[in-house]
Design an enzyme around this catalytic site. Structure first.
Site, mmCIF file in Angstrom:
data_model
loop_
_atom_site.group_PDB
_atom_site.id
_atom_site.type_symbol
_atom_site.label_atom_id
_atom_site.label_comp_id
_atom_site.label_asym_id
_atom_site.label_seq_id
_atom_site.Cartn_x
_atom_site.Cartn_y
_atom_site.Cartn_z
ATOM 1 N N TYR A 144 10.088 52.454 25.266
ATOM 2 C CA TYR A 144 10.107 51.683 26.506
ATOM 3 C C TYR A 144 8.694 51.272 26.909
ATOM 4 C CZ TYR A 144 14.769 53.681 26.517
ATOM 5 O OH TYR A 144 16.031 54.055 26.152
ATOM 6 N N LYS A 162 20.032 62.733 15.124
ATOM 7 C CA LYS A 162 20.047 62.554 16.574
ATOM 8 C C LYS A 162 20.523 63.856 17.208
ATOM 9 C CE LYS A 162 22.030 59.857 20.318
ATOM 10 N NZ LYS A 162 22.786 58.678 20.729
ATOM 11 N N CYS A 191 30.982 59.176 23.099
ATOM 12 C CA CYS A 191 30.565 58.180 22.115
ATOM 13 C C CYS A 191 31.695 57.752 21.178
ATOM 14 C CB CYS A 191 29.380 58.712 21.314
ATOM 15 S SG CYS A 191 27.949 59.081 22.361
ATOM 16 N N ARG A 196 21.030 57.944 30.534
ATOM 17 C CA ARG A 196 22.447 57.989 30.947
ATOM 18 C C ARG A 196 22.617 57.424 32.350
ATOM 19 N NH1 ARG A 196 24.078 63.591 27.825
ATOM 20 N NH2 ARG A 196 23.540 62.760 25.760
ATOM 21 N N SER A 217 14.155 58.051 26.694
ATOM 22 C CA SER A 217 13.999 57.831 28.136
ATOM 23 C C SER A 217 13.278 58.977 28.848
ATOM 24 C CB SER A 217 15.369 57.596 28.759
ATOM 25 O OG SER A 217 16.243 58.679 28.482
ATOM 26 N N CYS A 226 29.805 54.983 24.180
ATOM 27 C CA CYS A 226 29.640 55.728 25.443
ATOM 28 C C CYS A 226 29.375 54.860 26.666
ATOM 29 C CB CYS A 226 28.580 56.812 25.299
ATOM 30 S SG CYS A 226 26.976 56.231 24.737
ATOM 31 N N GLU A 272 21.821 65.231 7.214
ATOM 32 C CA GLU A 272 22.347 64.054 7.923
ATOM 33 C C GLU A 272 21.682 62.767 7.407
ATOM 34 O OE1 GLU A 272 24.663 63.300 9.950
ATOM 35 O OE2 GLU A 272 25.243 65.036 11.136
ATOM 36 N N ARG A 305 27.868 66.358 24.532
ATOM 37 C CA ARG A 305 27.899 65.691 23.226
ATOM 38 C C ARG A 305 27.625 66.642 22.061
ATOM 39 N NH1 ARG A 305 28.337 60.957 25.633
ATOM 40 N NH2 ARG A 305 26.627 59.749 26.546
ATOM 41 N N LYS A 324 15.533 61.297 16.435
ATOM 42 C CA LYS A 324 15.601 61.092 17.879
ATOM 43 C C LYS A 324 15.992 62.385 18.562
ATOM 44 C CE LYS A 324 18.264 58.610 21.300
ATOM 45 N NZ LYS A 324 19.548 58.112 21.631
ATOM 46 N N CYS A 379 27.612 51.894 19.902
ATOM 47 C CA CYS A 379 28.194 53.157 20.340
ATOM 48 C C CYS A 379 29.268 52.827 21.368
ATOM 49 C CB CYS A 379 27.143 54.083 20.947
ATOM 50 S SG CYS A 379 27.718 55.796 20.974
HETATM 51 C C1 PBG Z 1 24.073 56.037 23.026
HETATM 52 C C2 PBG Z 1 22.608 56.216 23.080
HETATM 53 C C3 PBG Z 1 21.879 57.148 23.823
HETATM 54 C C4 PBG Z 1 20.547 56.867 23.592
HETATM 55 C C5 PBG Z 1 20.504 55.815 22.696
HETATM 56 N N1 PBG Z 1 21.784 55.434 22.390
HETATM 57 C C6 PBG Z 1 22.326 58.181 24.762
HETATM 58 C C7 PBG Z 1 23.080 59.351 24.303
HETATM 59 O O1 PBG Z 1 23.353 59.511 23.110
HETATM 60 O O2 PBG Z 1 23.474 60.128 25.165
HETATM 61 C C8 PBG Z 1 19.386 57.589 24.233
HETATM 62 C C9 PBG Z 1 18.215 56.729 24.524
HETATM 63 C C10 PBG Z 1 17.231 57.282 25.481
HETATM 64 O O3 PBG Z 1 17.358 58.395 26.041
HETATM 65 O O4 PBG Z 1 16.258 56.565 25.717
HETATM 66 N N2 PBG Z 1 24.728 56.888 22.162
HETATM 67 ZN ZN ZN Z 2 26.922 57.036 22.605
#
Ligand code: PBG
Ligand code: ZN
Length: 327
Positions: A317, A199, A130, A209, A278, A122, A237, A221, A252, A120
């Site tokens: 995690y 996602k 992204c 983030r 996260s 970002c 998707e 986003r 996700k 990605c």
């Molecule tokens: C990057 C990405 C993100 C996550 C995984 N890859 C953040 C987002 O899309 O803002 C999130 C992972 C997490 O929250 O543990 N695009």
């Molecule tokens: Zn990203």
């Protein structure tokens, strides 16, 4: 007097019998452990994610060794570059942090460790989106098609560094196809793609983030990640990603989207991944720190829910702490 023929409780009487009839098991085989690698020279713990760190490359090698000793056999990598720019150049630079980390890992671990870089922009763009921004139109928006080329470059760079699988998380239209074509024409026909397919634009990514220093500097986003209320769109998707060549697809976040995971599993016969993101991790850690929940049991239940809902692969995690408990 009641005389019941059917008594489901008979099979719940002892732990041994419960084990015999248990339908779902989460093992280390299922786990993919996300890790953060940084150009900084100090290891720093992520404040909102106790137990999760940003590692310089040498410390990453040690942390991966610990994870491997715990039984983990697959990791995902996120990079924190030294500098960011409009085009996210460090994301696809040959000497960028992720390819550097992959090369170092590859020198120390054979292919029994699966290395999956997240693809990605970002973490690498100054604006935190992204994809790259098109300033020429009436509206400032992420330029889908221009971004595809850069994602493809990142994928090839990571493949050349020694990655085992490529995981695009950007949610641009057509990125799986673009990455597949680029990999194929660069000698990586056997490189699998795990697509972040369904996602959602989620508040559960908040701690990530902070961890990856990747919050968008303006806007959000929602023009590329999915709208949380949508179910049918997730199936669309996922179908598109499979048509474009995705080998594994992902839902996700996890817990708030278990219905999507189950529906995806029932609709498609490809391996299914789920990302226990996260915010889900942080909530467990915060409640546990306050003594409000039995942490180990909550983690067990959570990972089991993903497996029961249809996941083959769980990105979490909690992977190392869970694996250690299985030993
Ligand atoms: C990057 C990405 C993100 C996550 C995984 N890859 C953040 C987002 O899309 O803002 C999130 C992972 C997490 O929250 O543990 N695009
Ligand atoms: Zn990203």
């Amino acid at each position: 007097m009641v005389n019941l023929v059917q008594r489901p409780r008979r099979l719940r009487t002892t732990d041994s019998i419960r084990r015999l009839v248990r339908e779902t098991h989460v093992t280390v085989d299922d786990l993919l452990y996300p890790m953060f690698v940084t150009t900084d020279d100090a290891v720093t713990e992520i404040a909102s994610m106790p137990g999760i760190y940003r590692y310089p490359v040498d410390a990453l090698l040690h942390a991966v060794e610990k994870a491997v000793n715990a039984g983990i056999h697959a990791i995902m990598l996120f990079g924190l570059p030294a500098s960011k720019d409009e085009l996210g150049s460090e994301g696809y630079a040959l000497d960028g942090i992720v390819p550097t980390a992959i090369e170092a890992l590859r020198r120390n671990f054979d292919r029994s460790l699966t290395i999956v870089p997240d693809v990605c922009l970002c973490e690498y763009t100054s604006h935190g989106h992204c994809g790259i921004i098109n300033h020429s139109g009436a509206e400032t928006d992420v330029d889908n098609d221009a971004t595809l080329k850069l994602l493809a470059r990142a994928a090839i760079t990571y493949a050349q560094a020694g990655a085992d699988m490529i995981a695009p998380s950007d949610m641009m239209d057509g990125r799986v196809g673009a990455i597949r074509a680029a990999l194929d024409s660069s000698g990586f026909k056997s490189m699998p793609i795990m697509a972040y397919s369904a996602k959602y634009a989620s508040a559960y990514y908040g701690p990530f983030r902070e961890a990856a220093d990747s919050a968008p500097q303006f806007g959000d986003r929602r023009s590329y990640q999915m709208d949380p209320p949508n179910r049918r769109e997730a199936i669309r998707e996922i179908a598109l990603d499979i048509e474009e060549g995705a080998d594994i697809v992902m839902v996700k976040p996890g817990l708030a989207y278990l219905d999507i995971l189950r529906e995806a599993r029932d609709n498609f016969d490809v391996p299914m991944a789920v990302y226990n993101v996260s915010g889900e991790y942080s909530m467990v850690k915060a409640a546990a720190a306050n003594g409000w929940i039995d942490e180990d049991r909550v983690i067990n239940e959570t990972l089991t829910a993903f497996k029961r809902a249809g996941a083959d692969i769980i990105l979490t995690y909690h992977a190392v702490e869970y694996a250690l408990r299985l030993q």
